[in-house]
Design a protein around this motif. Structure first.
Motif, PDB file in Angstrom:
ATOM      1  N   VAL A   6     -19.849 -14.759  70.682  1.00 12.14           N
ATOM      2  CA  VAL A   6     -20.644 -15.979  70.572  1.00 12.14           C
ATOM      3  C   VAL A   6     -22.098 -15.594  70.828  1.00 12.14           C
ATOM      4  N   TYR A   7     -22.987 -16.077  69.968  1.00 15.56           N
ATOM      5  CA  TYR A   7     -24.406 -15.789  70.203  1.00 15.56           C
ATOM      6  C   TYR A   7     -25.234 -17.048  70.130  1.00 15.56           C
ATOM      7  N   ASP A   8     -26.355 -17.007  70.808  1.00 12.13           N
ATOM      8  CA  ASP A   8     -27.352 -18.070  70.775  1.00 12.13           C
ATOM      9  C   ASP A   8     -28.687 -17.360  70.562  1.00 12.13           C
ATOM     10  N   THR A  26     -14.756 -12.133  61.642  1.00 11.01           N
ATOM     11  CA  THR A  26     -14.614 -13.337  60.838  1.00 11.01           C
ATOM     12  C   THR A  26     -15.441 -14.457  61.449  1.00 11.01           C
ATOM     13  N   HIS A  27     -16.232 -15.112  60.630  1.00 11.42           N
ATOM     14  CA  HIS A  27     -17.063 -16.237  61.067  1.00 11.42           C
ATOM     15  C   HIS A  27     -16.174 -17.469  61.177  1.00 11.42           C
ATOM     16  N   VAL A  28     -16.084 -18.072  62.378  1.00 14.01           N
ATOM     17  CA  VAL A  28     -15.187 -19.213  62.570  1.00 14.01           C
ATOM     18  C   VAL A  28     -15.902 -20.512  62.934  1.00 14.01           C
ATOM     19  N   GLN A  29     -17.073 -20.449  63.472  1.00 14.28           N
ATOM     20  CA  GLN A  29     -17.875 -21.629  63.829  1.00 14.28           C
ATOM     21  C   GLN A  29     -19.327 -21.195  63.824  1.00 14.28           C
ATOM     22  N   VAL A  32     -20.163 -18.273  66.098  1.00 16.79           N
ATOM     23  CA  VAL A  32     -18.929 -17.798  66.720  1.00 16.79           C
ATOM     24  C   VAL A  32     -18.164 -16.936  65.716  1.00 16.79           C
ATOM     25  N   PHE A  33     -17.775 -15.741  66.159  1.00 18.66           N
ATOM     26  CA  PHE A  33     -17.023 -14.799  65.338  1.00 18.66           C
ATOM     27  C   PHE A  33     -15.824 -14.312  66.129  1.00 18.66           C
ATOM     28  N   GLU A  34     -14.761 -13.919  65.422  1.00 10.76           N
ATOM     29  CA  GLU A  34     -13.586 -13.371  66.088  1.00 10.76           C
ATOM     30  C   GLU A  34     -12.946 -12.333  65.190  1.00 10.76           C
ATOM     31  N   LYS A  80     -11.237 -24.597  60.488  1.00 14.29           N
ATOM     32  CA  LYS A  80     -12.177 -23.524  60.175  1.00 14.29           C
ATOM     33  C   LYS A  80     -11.380 -22.247  59.950  1.00 14.29           C
ATOM     34  N   PRO A  81     -11.946 -21.281  59.233  1.00 15.75           N
ATOM     35  CA  PRO A  81     -11.212 -20.026  59.001  1.00 15.75           C
ATOM     36  C   PRO A  81     -10.973 -19.277  60.301  1.00 15.75           C
ATOM     37  N   SER A  82      -9.956 -18.488  60.291  1.00 18.99           N
ATOM     38  CA  SER A  82      -9.592 -17.661  61.439  1.00 18.99           C
ATOM     39  C   SER A  82      -9.408 -16.239  60.951  1.00 18.99           C
ATOM     40  N   SER A  83      -9.496 -15.291  61.855  1.00 15.24           N
ATOM     41  CA  SER A  83      -9.217 -13.910  61.472  1.00 15.24           C
ATOM     42  C   SER A  83      -7.784 -13.789  60.973  1.00 15.24           C
TER      43      SER A  83
END
Length: 88
Positions: A6-8, A26-29, A32-34, A80-83
């Motif tokens: 997670v980045y800001d 994978t971009h999920v939000q 937010v990546f996972e 949203k997409p998930s890994s």
């Protein structure tokens, strides 16, 4: 390993953060990546992020899991997409 990142970031750097993270995860939000990542790729990801981060304005959080065995994801609202969507 499996990670959630997670980045800001300041508006000027958001697209750079997104571009780097998308190479590995994978971009999920928004921001937010996972995904599953090797230790070598994790180090490369972090090294790339360190080249653009402004330590006075940006932040990055990484949640590490040794395995997905103890990972559970619960969703509400718009899917949203998930890994996991990539492999199934």
């Amino acid at each position: 390993m499996f990670i959630i990142l997670v980045y800001d970031a300041n508006e000027k750097r958001v697209s750079k953060f997104h571009k780097i993270c998308k190479k590995y995860l994978t971009h999920v939000q928004n921001s937010v990546f996972e995904g599953e990542i090797t230790e070598a790729n994790y180090r490369m990801l972090i090294d790339e992020l360190r080249t653009i981060i402004n330590n006075d304005e940006d932040s990055v959080l990484v949640y590490k899991f040794r395995t997905k065995k103890y990972y559970e994801r619960e969703e509400f609202g718009i899917k949203k997409p998930s890994s996991e969507d990539i492999f199934f």
